[in-house]
Design an enzyme around this catalytic site. Sequence first.
Site, mmCIF file in Angstrom:
data_model
loop_
_atom_site.group_PDB
_atom_site.id
_atom_site.type_symbol
_atom_site.label_atom_id
_atom_site.label_comp_id
_atom_site.label_asym_id
_atom_site.label_seq_id
_atom_site.Cartn_x
_atom_site.Cartn_y
_atom_site.Cartn_z
ATOM 1 N N ARG A 124 -25.717 -74.453 -10.622
ATOM 2 C CA ARG A 124 -24.366 -74.534 -11.163
ATOM 3 C C ARG A 124 -24.343 -75.163 -12.560
ATOM 4 N NH1 ARG A 124 -20.920 -75.131 -13.642
ATOM 5 N NH2 ARG A 124 -18.714 -75.453 -13.401
ATOM 6 N N ARG A 146 -20.173 -77.659 3.802
ATOM 7 C CA ARG A 146 -21.000 -76.462 3.967
ATOM 8 C C ARG A 146 -20.990 -75.962 5.396
ATOM 9 N NH1 ARG A 146 -25.067 -79.102 0.643
ATOM 10 N NH2 ARG A 146 -24.046 -78.857 -1.361
ATOM 11 N N ASP A 342 -14.380 -82.039 -6.715
ATOM 12 C CA ASP A 342 -15.311 -80.928 -6.924
ATOM 13 C C ASP A 342 -14.434 -79.682 -7.016
ATOM 14 O OD1 ASP A 342 -17.714 -79.646 -7.320
ATOM 15 O OD2 ASP A 342 -18.704 -80.639 -5.632
HETATM 16 C C1 LIG Z 1 -23.229 -82.233 -7.158
HETATM 17 C C2 LIG Z 1 -24.076 -81.150 -7.590
HETATM 18 C C3 LIG Z 1 -25.158 -81.377 -8.445
HETATM 19 C C4 LIG Z 1 -25.504 -82.749 -8.963
HETATM 20 O O1 LIG Z 1 -24.484 -83.245 -9.758
HETATM 21 P P1 LIG Z 1 -24.635 -84.675 -10.413
HETATM 22 O O2 LIG Z 1 -23.307 -84.902 -11.042
HETATM 23 O O3 LIG Z 1 -25.751 -84.573 -11.389
HETATM 24 O O4 LIG Z 1 -24.939 -85.644 -9.324
HETATM 25 C C5 LIG Z 1 -25.920 -80.311 -8.826
HETATM 26 N N1 LIG Z 1 -25.640 -79.061 -8.415
HETATM 27 C C6 LIG Z 1 -24.585 -78.797 -7.616
HETATM 28 C C7 LIG Z 1 -24.307 -77.390 -7.209
HETATM 29 C C8 LIG Z 1 -23.777 -79.836 -7.164
HETATM 30 O O5 LIG Z 1 -22.734 -79.577 -6.345
#
Ligand SMILES: *Cc1c(COP(=O)(O)O)cnc(C)c1O
Length: 480
Positions: A124, A146, A342
Amino acid sequence: MLTQDEPPLHRNASVHQRPALWADVPDAQWDDWRWQMSHRLNTLEELSQLINLTSEEIAGLTIEDKFRVDITPYFASLIDPDDPLCPIRRQVIPLGRELRAFDGMMEDSLAEDRHSPVPGLVHRYPDRVLMLLTTQCASYCRYCTRSRIVGDPAVTFSKAEFEQQIDYLRKTPQVRDVLLSGGDPLTIAPKTLDYILSSLRSIEHVEIIRIGSRVPVFLPQRITVEFCAMLHQYHPLWMNVHINHPKEITPELSIALGKLADAGIPLGNQSVLLAGINDSVNIQRELVHKLVRNRVRPYYLYQCDLVKGAGHFRTTVAKGIEIMEGLRGHTSGYAVPTYVVDAPGGGGKIPVGPQYLISQSPGKVVLRNYEGYITTYVEPDDYDPHMIDHLDRQAPQRAENGQSGVLGLLEGTADTIKPEGFDSIHQRGGVQHRLNADEGKWKPYHLHETPVQPEAIETHTNGSNAKPRREDSAVPKQSE
Ligand SMILES: *Cc1c(COP(=O)(O)O)cnc(C)c1O
């Protein structure tokens, strides 16, 4: 030190008392993670021997195609059998309400499946990936983000998929941080996990490995000295645990966290803001204080995702902001997590919190602190951001095309970020003669620009690949 034999757990008042149901289980078995895993509770019959179940819990446990229920005897032993609102209980015992649909509900609210270049890998962000190693957990959280893939007993770690993931990583040098998750990676056989970690370590550009796990909470017996010694080989290795309530921090968990910290693993905590469980300033404060006392740094506090099954756990975002207001300044900075939403649809984590910057004028910002004290910070009137450019040019650049984001606007590689369809809707029928004639009128003029093709659809570049500001510094400025 790390290879010493396992010290016995001290059986004294500091280890919580076992319920009568397991009074006859020898300590050696109770303390064995394999015994814990194979004696998990999942049926109405088993759970009703331990807990005075409410009618809604009975309804929840009776639902046919519910998200998997499984609870280690250790974690179940923390449940208050007579309190339906027990925060431990609420996290693992289903309610009939789980099936209730709500506005905005999704199956994959973070659009992880869309960001998956190979099975089990979520790429991502530009420089880090999420690697889903297994669908298995030691116990199952009712609000699981999930739940669409987690819990299927037929699906465990797949070596074939892992090889595909490793292959992708080898070919993707911008990935410097690999986050192992699942399911729970610490439920994988220790030998297999050892193999996974060593495979990742063989990739030179993978700088750090992170493990996200709730095993220390559900199954602290798993964190043996031997296991920590295995992890110790793969530094720099970080771990995020998932603790939501101070009641989860038992003497057993404290010992497990101590072993991980003694193995040199920096520990963080990711908790989820859950209605009726930890949506209170006082509970959060107690939680973060207990965490730092156990050498765990609160990392994220998550707004509960818009995921099927989690509707009744959701709070307002306002509640999260109120909690952050109650932490920042009131307690150690080390104890303050970042509160994040998120983003539904795959936007990634977005930090939110109270506003501390109240106002601004050229040369001055007005700030408020946690007490409501309002102050001014006077900015320098001779600050020259270009002084750093000669060093900045030598520093590695890691931006992936199209992901420079708002920083790109600030640095001048783009002038706008447009929502999908913006151009066509603002072209009012695409009247060709008008478009051709007018285009220059709404394009900003930039000094010292070398015209090149625009690169992306969403990011409207100003026509310069390099950062124009940096180039500006090579030529005399107007004031000179
Ligand atoms: C949370 C997450 C991360 C890590 O995010 P950080 O902010 O660096 O802790 C990486 N990839 C995905 C898909 C995530 O949901």
